[in-house]
Design a protein around this motif. Structure first.
Motif, PDB file in Angstrom:
ATOM      1  N   THR A 278      61.414  62.159 -94.900  1.00 59.93           N
ATOM      2  CA  THR A 278      62.953  62.514 -94.849  1.00 59.93           C
ATOM      3  C   THR A 278      62.088  64.187 -95.946  1.00 59.93           C
ATOM      4  O   THR A 278      61.206  64.426 -96.062  1.00 59.93           O
ATOM      5  CB  THR A 278      62.933  61.308 -96.862  1.00 59.93           C
ATOM      6  OG1 THR A 278      62.527  60.196 -96.023  1.00 59.93           O
ATOM      7  CG2 THR A 278      63.678  61.906 -97.756  1.00 59.93           C
ATOM      8  N   THR A 279      63.284  64.147 -95.913  1.00 57.17           N
ATOM      9  CA  THR A 279      63.413  65.950 -96.176  1.00 57.17           C
ATOM     10  C   THR A 279      64.625  66.587 -97.296  1.00 57.17           C
ATOM     11  O   THR A 279      64.863  65.730 -97.533  1.00 57.17           O
ATOM     12  CB  THR A 279      64.220  66.854 -95.029  1.00 57.17           C
ATOM     13  OG1 THR A 279      63.058  66.317 -93.368  1.00 57.17           O
ATOM     14  CG2 THR A 279      64.155  68.023 -94.587  1.00 57.17           C
ATOM     15  N   TYR A 396      67.150  76.271 -93.135  1.00 58.83           N
ATOM     16  CA  TYR A 396      66.494  75.057 -93.252  1.00 58.83           C
ATOM     17  C   TYR A 396      65.837  73.577 -92.121  1.00 58.83           C
ATOM     18  O   TYR A 396      67.010  74.449 -90.963  1.00 58.83           O
ATOM     19  CB  TYR A 396      67.394  73.847 -93.847  1.00 58.83           C
ATOM     20  CG  TYR A 396      68.808  74.606 -94.875  1.00 58.83           C
ATOM     21  CD1 TYR A 396      67.824  74.813 -96.255  1.00 58.83           C
ATOM     22  CD2 TYR A 396      69.614  75.134 -95.006  1.00 58.83           C
ATOM     23  CE1 TYR A 396      68.370  75.370 -97.440  1.00 58.83           C
ATOM     24  CE2 TYR A 396      70.559  75.517 -96.385  1.00 58.83           C
ATOM     25  CZ  TYR A 396      69.314  75.839 -97.544  1.00 58.83           C
ATOM     26  OH  TYR A 396      69.804  76.243 -98.257  1.00 58.83           O
ATOM     27  N   ALA A 397      65.224  73.430 -92.038  1.00 57.08           N
ATOM     28  CA  ALA A 397      64.532  73.098 -91.564  1.00 57.08           C
ATOM     29  C   ALA A 397      64.366  71.689 -91.647  1.00 57.08           C
ATOM     30  O   ALA A 397      63.813  70.431 -92.605  1.00 57.08           O
ATOM     31  CB  ALA A 397      63.742  72.839 -90.227  1.00 57.08           C
ATOM     32  N   THR A 398      63.491  70.465 -90.639  1.00 54.63           N
ATOM     33  CA  THR A 398      62.842  68.824 -90.548  1.00 54.63           C
ATOM     34  C   THR A 398      62.012  69.499 -89.809  1.00 54.63           C
ATOM     35  O   THR A 398      61.542  68.812 -88.925  1.00 54.63           O
ATOM     36  CB  THR A 398      64.037  67.904 -90.281  1.00 54.63           C
ATOM     37  OG1 THR A 398      64.463  67.999 -88.901  1.00 54.63           O
ATOM     38  CG2 THR A 398      65.313  67.734 -90.828  1.00 54.63           C
ATOM     39  N   PRO A 399      61.232  70.048 -90.780  1.00 55.97           N
ATOM     40  CA  PRO A 399      59.261  70.150 -90.272  1.00 55.97           C
ATOM     41  C   PRO A 399      59.215  68.095 -89.859  1.00 55.97           C
ATOM     42  O   PRO A 399      58.806  67.847 -90.512  1.00 55.97           O
ATOM     43  CB  PRO A 399      58.762  70.786 -91.312  1.00 55.97           C
ATOM     44  CG  PRO A 399      59.782  71.223 -92.789  1.00 55.97           C
ATOM     45  CD  PRO A 399      60.728  70.683 -91.673  1.00 55.97           C
ATOM     46  N   VAL A 400      57.961  68.895 -89.342  1.00 60.55           N
ATOM     47  CA  VAL A 400      56.933  67.480 -88.507  1.00 60.55           C
ATOM     48  C   VAL A 400      55.896  67.701 -89.527  1.00 60.55           C
ATOM     49  O   VAL A 400      54.921  68.135 -89.616  1.00 60.55           O
ATOM     50  CB  VAL A 400      57.122  67.036 -87.293  1.00 60.55           C
ATOM     51  CG1 VAL A 400      56.054  66.293 -87.326  1.00 60.55           C
ATOM     52  CG2 VAL A 400      57.733  66.854 -86.274  1.00 60.55           C
ATOM     53  N   VAL A 401      56.067  66.031 -90.541  1.00 60.58           N
ATOM     54  CA  VAL A 401      54.909  65.855 -90.880  1.00 60.58           C
ATOM     55  C   VAL A 401      53.529  65.115 -89.685  1.00 60.58           C
ATOM     56  O   VAL A 401      53.304  63.876 -89.511  1.00 60.58           O
ATOM     57  CB  VAL A 401      54.704  64.786 -92.195  1.00 60.58           C
ATOM     58  CG1 VAL A 401      53.349  64.261 -92.732  1.00 60.58           C
ATOM     59  CG2 VAL A 401      55.497  65.708 -93.028  1.00 60.58           C
ATOM     60  N   VAL A 402      52.204  65.653 -89.799  1.00 60.72           N
ATOM     61  CA  VAL A 402      51.166  65.483 -88.824  1.00 60.72           C
ATOM     62  C   VAL A 402      50.219  64.231 -89.888  1.00 60.72           C
ATOM     63  O   VAL A 402      49.041  65.053 -90.713  1.00 60.72           O
ATOM     64  CB  VAL A 402      50.765  66.322 -88.594  1.00 60.72           C
ATOM     65  CG1 VAL A 402      49.404  65.860 -87.245  1.00 60.72           C
ATOM     66  CG2 VAL A 402      51.468  67.155 -87.113  1.00 60.72           C
ATOM     67  N   PRO A 403      49.829  62.737 -88.766  1.00 60.00           N
ATOM     68  CA  PRO A 403      49.337  62.741 -89.806  1.00 60.00           C
ATOM     69  C   PRO A 403      48.113  63.074 -89.888  1.00 60.00           C
ATOM     70  O   PRO A 403      47.443  63.763 -88.832  1.00 60.00           O
ATOM     71  CB  PRO A 403      49.147  61.084 -89.663  1.00 60.00           C
ATOM     72  CG  PRO A 403      50.699  61.080 -88.746  1.00 60.00           C
ATOM     73  CD  PRO A 403      50.848  62.442 -88.694  1.00 60.00           C
ATOM     74  N   PRO A 404      46.987  63.149 -91.417  1.00 56.33           N
ATOM     75  CA  PRO A 404      46.813  61.856 -92.439  1.00 56.33           C
ATOM     76  C   PRO A 404      48.157  62.709 -93.862  1.00 56.33           C
ATOM     77  O   PRO A 404      47.875  62.020 -94.639  1.00 56.33           O
ATOM     78  CB  PRO A 404      46.128  61.511 -92.510  1.00 56.33           C
ATOM     79  CG  PRO A 404      44.843  62.741 -92.259  1.00 56.33           C
ATOM     80  CD  PRO A 404      45.470  63.619 -90.736  1.00 56.33           C
ATOM     81  N   CYS A 405      48.277  63.713 -93.575  1.00 61.13           N
ATOM     82  CA  CYS A 405      48.625  64.460 -94.270  1.00 61.13           C
ATOM     83  C   CYS A 405      50.398  63.533 -94.755  1.00 61.13           C
ATOM     84  O   CYS A 405      51.386  63.047 -93.760  1.00 61.13           O
ATOM     85  CB  CYS A 405      49.898  65.966 -94.483  1.00 61.13           C
ATOM     86  SG  CYS A 405      48.166  67.113 -94.189  1.00 61.13           S
ATOM     87  N   VAL A 406      50.428  64.325 -95.920  1.00 62.54           N
ATOM     88  CA  VAL A 406      51.831  63.217 -96.420  1.00 62.54           C
ATOM     89  C   VAL A 406      52.690  64.538 -96.366  1.00 62.54           C
ATOM     90  O   VAL A 406      54.154  63.852 -96.700  1.00 62.54           O
ATOM     91  CB  VAL A 406      51.297  63.338 -97.962  1.00 62.54           C
ATOM     92  CG1 VAL A 406      52.703  62.342 -98.350  1.00 62.54           C
ATOM     93  CG2 VAL A 406      50.240  61.935 -97.921  1.00 62.54           C
ATOM     94  N   ALA A 407      52.731  66.025 -96.382  1.00 65.28           N
ATOM     95  CA  ALA A 407      54.097  66.579 -96.588  1.00 65.28           C
ATOM     96  C   ALA A 407      54.124  67.550 -95.666  1.00 65.28           C
ATOM     97  O   ALA A 407      53.198  68.398 -95.967  1.00 65.28           O
ATOM     98  CB  ALA A 407      54.256  67.002 -97.980  1.00 65.28           C
ATOM     99  N   ILE A 408      55.096  69.211 -95.678  1.00 63.27           N
ATOM    100  CA  ILE A 408      54.891  69.891 -95.039  1.00 63.27           C
ATOM    101  C   ILE A 408      56.174  70.363 -95.611  1.00 63.27           C
ATOM    102  O   ILE A 408      57.299  69.728 -95.928  1.00 63.27           O
ATOM    103  CB  ILE A 408      54.877  69.418 -93.320  1.00 63.27           C
ATOM    104  CG1 ILE A 408      55.319  70.951 -93.205  1.00 63.27           C
ATOM    105  CG2 ILE A 408      56.446  69.087 -92.775  1.00 63.27           C
ATOM    106  CD1 ILE A 408      55.320  71.704 -91.109  1.00 63.27           C
ATOM    107  N   VAL A 409      55.786  72.299 -96.378  1.00 66.10           N
ATOM    108  CA  VAL A 409      57.205  73.070 -96.832  1.00 66.10           C
ATOM    109  C   VAL A 409      57.520  73.668 -95.285  1.00 66.10           C
ATOM    110  O   VAL A 409      56.324  74.537 -94.675  1.00 66.10           O
ATOM    111  CB  VAL A 409      56.157  73.851 -97.436  1.00 66.10           C
ATOM    112  CG1 VAL A 409      57.633  74.491 -98.247  1.00 66.10           C
ATOM    113  CG2 VAL A 409      56.187  72.759 -98.696  1.00 66.10           C
ATOM    114  N   GLY A 410      58.563  73.414 -95.735  1.00 62.61           N
ATOM    115  CA  GLY A 410      59.573  75.341 -94.656  1.00 62.61           C
ATOM    116  C   GLY A 410      60.130  75.835 -94.674  1.00 62.61           C
ATOM    117  O   GLY A 410      60.483  75.639 -95.850  1.00 62.61           O
ATOM    118  N   ALA A 411      60.220  77.143 -95.046  1.00 63.31           N
ATOM    119  CA  ALA A 411      59.786  78.288 -95.299  1.00 63.31           C
ATOM    120  C   ALA A 411      61.217  79.223 -94.324  1.00 63.31           C
ATOM    121  O   ALA A 411      60.746  79.564 -93.622  1.00 63.31           O
ATOM    122  CB  ALA A 411      59.382  79.393 -96.129  1.00 63.31           C
ATOM    123  N   GLY A 412      63.206  78.334 -94.856  1.00 65.40           N
ATOM    124  CA  GLY A 412      63.601  79.612 -94.402  1.00 65.40           C
ATOM    125  C   GLY A 412      63.779  81.559 -94.460  1.00 65.40           C
ATOM    126  O   GLY A 412      63.056  81.509 -95.144  1.00 65.40           O
TER     127      GLY A 412
END
Length: 462
Positions: A278-279, A396-412
């Motif tokens: 979810t983004t 804006y983007a929907t960056p991909v969360v790679v397990p085991p991480c829970v979150a990723i931040v994208g900066a436009g």
């Protein structure tokens, strides 16, 4: 009676399923000694020099430069020489070298190379040893020592495997490159400079000698039309045709993914099948920034602040065991885009770094990625990640969360927009932010508070 043994490709990284042959240091029929360089292999993380597990005659090499070899399949076959040193059967090397394969067991065939193979000349200098027993890029565990990557003199040219791989990729003839490295070794910078200047193109004709000035000019060939160079979508019969025959590398024709890009495809597909993403998007107002602020350093600092306020986003999640691990430290994976594919090295202990330390750490990681000298251990274990794609384009983007991480931040990409203020409007500079999180492990409220904390920190003057 001589004894024959097979050498199976060991796991050159953390569970990597295959590796690509970069260059053989021997050819069939050569005699090689124990622990001498056998082949350089490209994995998803590094170009690794693999030493020989036996002493003896090389009977067969499974594949040529560019072939993809599955982990565990036969890489080479040897006829052991009893007069040369051998490793004891019970001596653990840290890798599965394997013995003679049973006749009934089929040998997996390597995937075909996209380009024609290039024969490698034999080169067998002894590998230098170090006392470090840890895993390093360009080194293989062997006995109780690590044989570090070194510049091998192949064809009269000294260069480490990573430099040779880069030269092959850029179409540079190493024998024509001016070497500036230690002991006359060609460096990565030498190869890139030669590629930029065009002075050492692979397959180019040698420099003309003085006698060439007296050569008779070519006759009517100059005026003859070159029909083969003309492009047409139709054949002589007026039917659609291929621009290249099957098997020739060309745009629009399939070729196997290799190395980093191959691993990226696997990782992204695995993440897509496991994560419930979810983004959230919003803009951080940086109108108050004082001159001299480092955008990347400020983004990293804001992630640290937000992670400390909302620990649920700085976490790992195990979807099978349904367990969550909250981290006290903040290790940020910094996405680095390269021609070979995506690397995500870890900026360790970002919560302990100031702006200068962050900048120095990011620069170091980028340089190591570009030179392919980064340790495999630096490409995993981060607790949250950052994709600063705005340095190229995009809001804006929907960056991909790679397990085991829970979150990723994208900066436009930063932009100016009209912002309502008391008594009117002003043009404020803003940075678009996108936060993708795994909704199995974090709530929408936690993600929103995390994003709010980032925006509040970025709104500060310094």
């Amino acid at each position: 009676m001589s004894q024959t043994k097979n050498f199976n490709l060991p796991d050159l990284g953390e569970g990597l399923p295959d590796a690509t042959i970069v260059e053989w240091f021997v050819k069939e029929g050569d005699v090689i000694r124990l622990d001498e360089p056998l082949v350089s292999m490209e994995t998803a993380k590094a170009v690794v020099e693999v030493p020989s597990p036996f002493s003896g005659k090389v009977l067969k090499l499974s594949g040529t430069a560019g072939d993809i070899i599955p982990t565990g399949s036969v890489l080479a076959s040897f006829e052991l020489d009893p007069n040369l040193p051998q490793r004891a059967d019970g001596q653990d090397t840290g890798h599965s070298h394997g013995h003679a394969a049973p006749a009934a067991a089929p040998t997996p065939r390597p995937l075909p190379a996209a380009a024609a193979p290039v024969a490698a000349e034999a080169a067998k200098p002894a590998a230098a040893e170090r006392d470090d027993a840890g895993t390093v890029v360009g080194a293989m565990q062997s006995s109780n020592a690590v044989h570090a990557e070194q510049a091998l003199a192949v064809g009269g040219v000294k260069a480490v495997p990573a430099v040779r791989a880069m030269a092959r990729k850029l179409g540079v003839d190493l024998s024509r490159v001016a070497a500036t490295g230690t002991d006359g070794a060609v460096t990565m910078a030498d190869v890139k400079q030669a590629a930029a200047n065009g002075t050492a193109k692979l397959g180019a004709a040698p420099a003309p000698v003085a006698a060439a000035a007296y050569a008779a000019p070519a006759p009517a060939q100059v005026s003859a039309p070159v029909q083969s160079e003309a492009r047409t979508p139709l054949s002589a019969a007026g039917k659609p045709m291929r621009t290249q025959p099957p098997g020739v590398v060309a745009k629009g024709q399939p070729e196997p993914l290799k190395g980093v890009r191959r691993n990226m495809a696997r990782v992204m597909a695995d993440a897509h099948s496991k994560v419930v993403p979810t983004t959230l998007n919003d803009d951080a107002d940086i109108h108050a920034w004082l001159p001299g602020n480092d955008v990347t350093a400020r983004l990293v600092r804001s992630i640290v602040v937000a992670a400390q306020k909302v620990p649920a986003m700085n976490a790992w999640f195990d979807g099978e065991a349904l367990t969550r691990t909250l981290h006290a430290q903040v290790d940020i994976g910094i996405a680095v885009d390269t021609d070979d594919g995506l690397f995500v090295p870890a900026l360790r202990n970002a919560d302990m770094l100031d702006a200068r330390g962050i900048r120095e750490g990011v620069n170091r990681l980028r340089e190591q990625v570009e030179s392919r000298s980064i340790a495999a251990s630096e490409l995993s274990g981060y607790t949250i990640s950052l994709s600063n794609f705005g340095m190229f384009a995009g809001r804006y983007a929907t960056p991909v969360v790679v397990p085991p991480c829970v979150a990723i931040v994208g900066a436009g990409r930063a932009r100016h927009q009209m912002t309502p203020v008391m008594g009117g409007v002003e043009a404020h500079k803003v940075i678009p932010l996108s936060v993708t999180f795994d909704h199995r492990a974090a709530t929408g409220g936690e993600a929103a508070r995390f994003l709010r904390a980032m925006m509040d920190d970025l709104a500060l003057a310094s």
